[in-house]
Design an enzyme around this catalytic site. Structure first.
Site, PDB file in Angstrom:
ATOM      1  N   GLY A 490       0.833  -1.206   0.000  1.00 60.78           N
ATOM      2  CA  GLY A 490       0.000   0.000   0.000  1.00 60.78           C
ATOM      3  C   GLY A 490       0.860   1.245   0.000  1.00 60.78           C
ATOM      4  N   SER A 492       1.207   3.697  -3.250  1.00 60.98           N
ATOM      5  CA  SER A 492       0.755   4.786  -4.115  1.00 60.98           C
ATOM      6  C   SER A 492      -0.562   5.392  -3.635  1.00 60.98           C
ATOM      7  CB  SER A 492       0.551   4.279  -5.543  1.00 60.98           C
ATOM      8  OG  SER A 492       1.715   3.664  -6.009  1.00 60.98           O
ATOM      9  N   GLU A 610      15.441  -6.619  -3.608  1.00 65.44           N
ATOM     10  CA  GLU A 610      14.711  -7.200  -4.742  1.00 65.44           C
ATOM     11  C   GLU A 610      15.154  -6.625  -6.072  1.00 65.44           C
ATOM     12  OE1 GLU A 610      12.194  -9.649  -4.491  1.00 65.44           O
ATOM     13  OE2 GLU A 610      13.315  -9.655  -2.625  1.00 65.44           O
ATOM     14  N   ASN A 738      10.311   3.778 -15.608  1.00 67.12           N
ATOM     15  CA  ASN A 738      11.611   3.728 -16.280  1.00 67.12           C
ATOM     16  C   ASN A 738      12.254   5.109 -16.387  1.00 67.12           C
ATOM     17  OD1 ASN A 738      11.288   1.009 -16.434  1.00 67.12           O
ATOM     18  ND2 ASN A 738      11.621   0.854 -18.644  1.00 67.12           N
TER      19      ASN A 738
HETATM   20  C1  LIG Z   1      -0.273  -2.716 -12.945  1.00 68.26           C
HETATM   21  C2  LIG Z   1       0.181  -1.843 -11.823  1.00 68.26           C
HETATM   22  C3  LIG Z   1       0.258  -2.357 -10.550  1.00 68.26           C
HETATM   23  C4  LIG Z   1       0.630  -1.544  -9.494  1.00 68.26           C
HETATM   24  N1  LIG Z   1       0.646  -2.066  -8.234  1.00 68.26           N
HETATM   25  C5  LIG Z   1       0.897  -1.269  -7.183  1.00 68.26           C
HETATM   26  C6  LIG Z   1       0.823  -1.758  -5.853  1.00 68.26           C
HETATM   27  O1  LIG Z   1       0.577  -2.941  -5.637  1.00 68.26           O
HETATM   28  N2  LIG Z   1       1.034  -0.914  -4.834  1.00 68.26           N
HETATM   29  C7  LIG Z   1       1.326   0.408  -5.036  1.00 68.26           C
HETATM   30  O2  LIG Z   1       1.529   1.125  -4.083  1.00 68.26           O
HETATM   31  N3  LIG Z   1       1.409   0.926  -6.314  1.00 68.26           N
HETATM   32  C8  LIG Z   1       1.195   0.120  -7.368  1.00 68.26           C
HETATM   33  N4  LIG Z   1       1.250   0.625  -8.645  1.00 68.26           N
HETATM   34  C9  LIG Z   1       1.506   2.032  -8.829  1.00 68.26           C
HETATM   35  C10 LIG Z   1       2.914   2.336  -9.296  1.00 68.26           C
HETATM   36  O3  LIG Z   1       3.807   2.207  -8.237  1.00 68.26           O
HETATM   37  C11 LIG Z   1       2.885   3.754  -9.868  1.00 68.26           C
HETATM   38  O4  LIG Z   1       2.144   3.697 -11.061  1.00 68.26           O
HETATM   39  C12 LIG Z   1       4.245   4.323 -10.139  1.00 68.26           C
HETATM   40  O5  LIG Z   1       4.929   4.585  -8.956  1.00 68.26           O
HETATM   41  C13 LIG Z   1       4.147   5.622 -10.960  1.00 68.26           C
HETATM   42  O6  LIG Z   1       3.283   6.532 -10.392  1.00 68.26           O
HETATM   43  P1  LIG Z   1       2.100   7.182 -11.263  1.00 68.26           P
HETATM   44  O7  LIG Z   1       1.386   6.104 -11.942  1.00 68.26           O
HETATM   45  O8  LIG Z   1       1.355   8.084 -10.375  1.00 68.26           O
HETATM   46  O9  LIG Z   1       2.828   8.029 -12.376  1.00 68.26           O
HETATM   47  P2  LIG Z   1       3.418   9.527 -12.191  1.00 68.26           P
HETATM   48  O10 LIG Z   1       4.370   9.556 -11.074  1.00 68.26           O
HETATM   49  O11 LIG Z   1       2.316  10.505 -12.200  1.00 68.26           O
HETATM   50  O12 LIG Z   1       4.213   9.621 -13.548  1.00 68.26           O
HETATM   51  C14 LIG Z   1       3.602   9.893 -14.803  1.00 68.26           C
HETATM   52  C15 LIG Z   1       4.735  10.068 -15.816  1.00 68.26           C
HETATM   53  O13 LIG Z   1       5.597  11.133 -15.380  1.00 68.26           O
HETATM   54  C16 LIG Z   1       6.914  10.661 -15.236  1.00 68.26           C
HETATM   55  N5  LIG Z   1       7.588  11.287 -14.120  1.00 68.26           N
HETATM   56  C17 LIG Z   1       7.116  11.495 -12.862  1.00 68.26           C
HETATM   57  N6  LIG Z   1       8.052  12.065 -12.098  1.00 68.26           N
HETATM   58  C18 LIG Z   1       9.150  12.206 -12.872  1.00 68.26           C
HETATM   59  C19 LIG Z   1      10.462  12.706 -12.660  1.00 68.26           C
HETATM   60  N7  LIG Z   1      10.878  13.164 -11.484  1.00 68.26           N
HETATM   61  N8  LIG Z   1      11.326  12.680 -13.699  1.00 68.26           N
HETATM   62  C20 LIG Z   1      10.949  12.186 -14.897  1.00 68.26           C
HETATM   63  N9  LIG Z   1       9.721  11.732 -15.151  1.00 68.26           N
HETATM   64  C21 LIG Z   1       8.842  11.708 -14.164  1.00 68.26           C
HETATM   65  C22 LIG Z   1       6.772   9.170 -15.007  1.00 68.26           C
HETATM   66  O14 LIG Z   1       7.943   8.468 -15.321  1.00 68.26           O
HETATM   67  C23 LIG Z   1       5.611   8.825 -15.903  1.00 68.26           C
HETATM   68  O15 LIG Z   1       6.077   8.683 -17.213  1.00 68.26           O
HETATM   69  C24 LIG Z   1       0.926  -0.187  -9.720  1.00 68.26           C
HETATM   70  C25 LIG Z   1       0.886   0.323 -11.018  1.00 68.26           C
HETATM   71  C26 LIG Z   1       0.532  -0.491 -12.061  1.00 68.26           C
HETATM   72  C27 LIG Z   1       0.503   0.088 -13.461  1.00 68.26           C
END
Ligand SMILES: Cc1cc2nc3c(=O)[nH]c(=O)nc-3n(C[C@H](O)[C@H](O)[C@H](O)COP(=O)(O)OP(=O)(O)OC[C@H]3O[C@@H](n4cnc5c(N)ncnc54)[C@H](O)[C@@H]3O)c2cc1C
Length: 754
Positions: A490, A492, A610, A738
């Site tokens: 937990g 995000s 990991e 990435n």
């Molecule tokens: C299938 C799936 C399963 C998941 N499971 C879990 C889970 O079990 N538990 C959990 O807690 N979370 C989970 N997540 C969430 C995941 O950890 C987040 O999606 C991830 O951390 C990215 O956050 P965001 O989606 O809010 O994207 P954002 O942070 O909003 O990013 C959007 C875009 O902006 C870019 N960006 C953001 N900040 C920067 C920066 N500083 N420099 C360059 N580019 C940047 C990102 O790379 C991306 O391209 C899951 C996500 C997916 C897709």
């Protein structure tokens, strides 16, 4: 000891190679022309003198005696020649030495002690283009042929004494460049001197006593050595541009702080790592006479041939105009990279060789990696276990379910729990088996090939082992180990994705009728294992903390706690994740894992363990799916003969080797300590994007039938290809996107400013 370990024991070590590298580098620095004296680099007299000097260092006999060195040492010499931009075709002599000593192929050949021309004075140039020359056999049955024609792009021919050529029928022949009928004329290539046209007019040449297999091996090895030289050149230019990016200021800051430059250089570093790993692997396989050494060499040539040219382009972009001037060193490396990677068929022919290995005849699988004695034995043990516990009707019934019901199998988890393998890498004091990273790879690989469901909660177990109290460990670890408990993550929140430190979910200490504990309020989002028994939850315990991550703590929250509302949603890959609302959720005091407000470290350290294996997990998925794709292409003769299809599969095969080598690199680093985060990031970024490329290629190659989804009539492999593409995006977005990983690589790996 078996033959391989006997051989390995006499070969030079990594330390020997380091010494060799230092010695060659030192020699070239001391005796090579200065960087500013451009013309001297192509001067035959300078080349001849350096050539002679390197011979005096004993390098020209490399290959004669295994204990003195083999292909790995030749790679070191070539890399240093590339780095110093010295145009000496050391590879010609290196390959010939191997031939003369019967070491060109795994099957070994006779040694040829009487090869009088192969002496200390021999400076051998090499021409591998068999199309350009005609030959005929003069009367008599001697080993001689007569050559007629023009050979282009022969490096350093003016400083050489002899020339090795490949005849149109693939045999190898040697001629004296001082002999009758030979004319050597300068001929520029890539805008540089140093190449020559060799015209042969009824020239006598000696056919070498090499089998077709040896002649093919000689050409392949030559190309591998040229790749090594291109690698040395590309890496040198890259190192220069990384330094430059730290010093050159624009807009009031070093250009290395711009994310565009950081990500460009991170990409280049990843590519260089990929080349280094596949080159090292291929040369070690050849030295050890491994049966799949040819595959490893083609994979290195196929990947590096394209990747190094891209690195060169990116390097020049980051230099801007300064690197565009011929006075600068970088243009020399640009030329070297292109000349060496595009020679003799370039990467396209290497891709064709890989495709042929996978598609022709009976069709072959990907080479199986040597995971050490323990790893190889364990691979077999897991295979046998899975053949009983995850096969036949049990697996078929699982596979028939819709995808969102296929993420977990409680009965299988318990069966696996009985083996103790859920705690494969855990220390023994916590009930684990303390197996090595290579044994863990063996496990992941076999589980992937058997398409067994995932089990375990490794990050959470890591956190408990590192930071949990005795009571917490005693309570939670055995449940995980037995396959009885799953824990979600937990982290995000709607406003806290990549910027996890911005999370708002709060945990407040309370002392009331429920006892001493914490009350949690907030919303988590995209939580995958929402159906597990526990949530490993990050919450803010100090709202005023500066920096923000200093006020976060970690908790284990039973998902049966009152106040939790789970709203699942379907993911793009047909799985599920959930919005989870925590409204006045009470947990006891001992739900806190690690210190209050010290959660950031708990979270990062648990992940760090990991990190090195994430990329490996992804590439093993791709490797398995790729073998299925090859089977499907093989079953359709029209497709398997299609040159474009073969080229795409050849490229994927090469990329998979890079991904697997990055996985092995992380494992070896972990075995000798820890995997640095930037190496884990390189492996994760490369493999995640490879998964996407694989998905796109599979759909393109297989056509519309592969677009049909699970249960649709006619769906290919029940829709796994299109589902795989949808799934692949997850690996690029989650576990640190990435983009975030690229910034980490640039800052941690390359030292660029934050
Ligand atoms: C299938 C799936 C399963 C998941 N499971 C879990 C889970 O079990 N538990 C959990 O807690 N979370 C989970 N997540 C969430 C995941 O950890 C987040 O999606 C991830 O951390 C990215 O956050 P965001 O989606 O809010 O994207 P954002 O942070 O909003 O990013 C959007 C875009 O902006 C870019 N960006 C953001 N900040 C920067 C920066 N500083 N420099 C360059 N580019 C940047 C990102 O790379 C991306 O391209 C899951 C996500 C997916 C897709």
């Amino acid at each position: 000891m078996n033959d391989l370990s006997t051989l390995a024991a006499v070969l030079p070590t990594d330390e020997d190679r380091d010494l060799l590298r230092q010695s060659v580098r030192g020699y070239l620095q001391a005796h090579g022309p200065s960087q500013s004296h451009r013309e001297a680099w192509w001067d035959p007299e300078v080349s001849g003198r350096l050539w002679q000097g390197l011979a005096e260092q004993g390098l020209m006999t490399l290959g004669a005696d295994p204990a003195e060195g083999g292909v790995r040492e030749m790679v070191v010499v070539m890399e240093e020649l590339g780095r110093a931009a010295v145009p000496i075709p050391f590879h010609g002599l290196a390959v010939t030495q191997l031939w003369a000593h019967g070491r060109l192929t795994a099957s070994r050949g006779p040694s040829r002690p009487s090869t009088p021309w192969l002496n200390a004075e021999c400076r051998l140039a090499i021409a591998l283009d068999p199309q350009a020359i005609a030959w005929h056999r003069p009367p008599g049955d001697g080993p001689e042929v007569t050559l007629q024609g023009v050979l282009h792009g022969v490096e350093a021919a003016a400083a050489a004494t002899d020339l090795l050529v490949v005849l149109p029928d693939q045999r190898l022949a040697r001629l004296s460049l001082q002999g009758h009928g030979v004319t050597v004329t300068p001929s520029r290539a890539m805008g540089a001197d140093g190449g020559y046209q060799v015209t042969c007019d009824a020239v006598r040449a000696e056919v070498l006593d090499a089998t077709p297999e040896q002649a093919t091996a000689a050409q392949r090895l030559t190309r591998l050595l040229l790749l090594a030289r291109a690698h040395g050149a590309a890496r040198r230019a890259f190192e220069m541009v990384v330094d430059y990016a730290k010093e050159r200021c624009q807009f009031g800051q070093p250009i290395g702080r711009f994310q565009a430059i950081q990500h460009k250089l991170a990409n280049a570093w990843m590519a260089l790592e990929g080349v280094q790993r596949t080159l090292d692997h291929a040369s070690a396989q050849i030295d050890l006479s491994a049966f799949d050494s040819a595959y490893a060499a083609w994979a290195a040539i196929a990947y590096g041939g394209s990747a190094l040219r891209q690195v060169s382009l990116e390097t020049h972009h980051a230099f801007g105009a300064i690197g565009y001037a011929e006075e600068h060193e970088a243009p020399r490396h640009f030329r070297r990279v292109h000349l060496d990677t595009l020679a003799f068929g370039g990467p396209a022919s290497a891709r064709a060789a890989l495709a042929s290995h996978l598609l022709d005849g009976e069709g072959h699988r990907l080479p199986e990696y040597d995971l050490g004695e323990a790893g190889n034995a364990f691979r077999q043990e897991v295979r046998v276990w899975l053949a009983t516990h995850w096969s036949g009707e049990r697996k078929a019934a699982f596979d028939a379910q819709p995808f969102h019901d296929r993420e977990f199998d409680a009965a299988f988890a318990k069966d696996l729990g009985a083996t103790g393998w859920i705690g494969l890498g855990w220390p023994q004091e916590h009930g684990g088996q303390a197996r090595t990273p290579r044994e863990q790879i063996a496990f992941m690989e076999v589980m992937e090939k058997a398409e067994a469901p995932r089990v375990g909660a490794s990050v959470q177990a890591n956190a408990l082992m590192m930071y949990g109290t005795e009571a917490q460990r005693a309570r939670y670890l055995p449940e995980i180990l037995r396959g009885e408990a799953m824990h979600g993550m937990g982290y995000s929140e709607p406003q806290a994705g990549s910027d996890l430190a911005a999370l708002k979910t709060s945990a407040v200490r309370v002392h009331d009728e429920r006892g001493d504990g914490w009350v949690i309020n907030g919303q988590k989002i995209w939580t995958t294992t929402w159906w597990g028994q526990y949530m490993f939850l990050a919450a803010r315990t100090d709202p005023a903390a500066k920096p923000a991550h200093a006020g976060i703590s970690m908790f284990i929250v039973p998902m049966s706690s009152p106040g939790i509302t789970v709203k699942p949603s379907t993911t793009m890959y047909d799985g599920t994740f959930a919005n989870i609302f925590y409204d006045d959720v009470w947990v006891p005091e001992d739900a806190l894992v690690g210190p209050e407000n010290g959660g950031w470290k708990v979270l990062m350290d648990a992940l760090a363990n990991e990190r090195g294996s994430v990329g490996g997990g992804i590439v093993l998925k791709v490797a398995h799916a790729f073998e299925l794709l090859c089977q499907d292409v093989r079953s359709q003769p029209g497709k398997s003969a299609d040159l474009l299809v073969r080229d795409r599969l050849g490229q994927l095969a090469a990329d998979i080797e890079v991904g697997r080598q990055l996985m092995m690199r992380c494992a070896m680093l972990a075995e000798s300590g820890t995997t640095p985060p930037e190496m884990g990031a390189v492996s994760k970024v490369f493999s995640g994007e490879l998964f996407e490329r694989f998905g796109e290629t599979a759909l393109e190659v297989l056509g519309p039938q592969a677009l049909l989804s699970q249960e649709a009539p006619g769906a290919l492999r029940n829709g796994r290809y299109e589902q795989g593409l949808r799934h692949s995006l997850m690996w690029v977005i989650s576990i640190g996107t990435n983009e975030i990983q690229r910034s980490l690589i640039a800052q941690r790996g390359l030292g660029l400013p934050r």
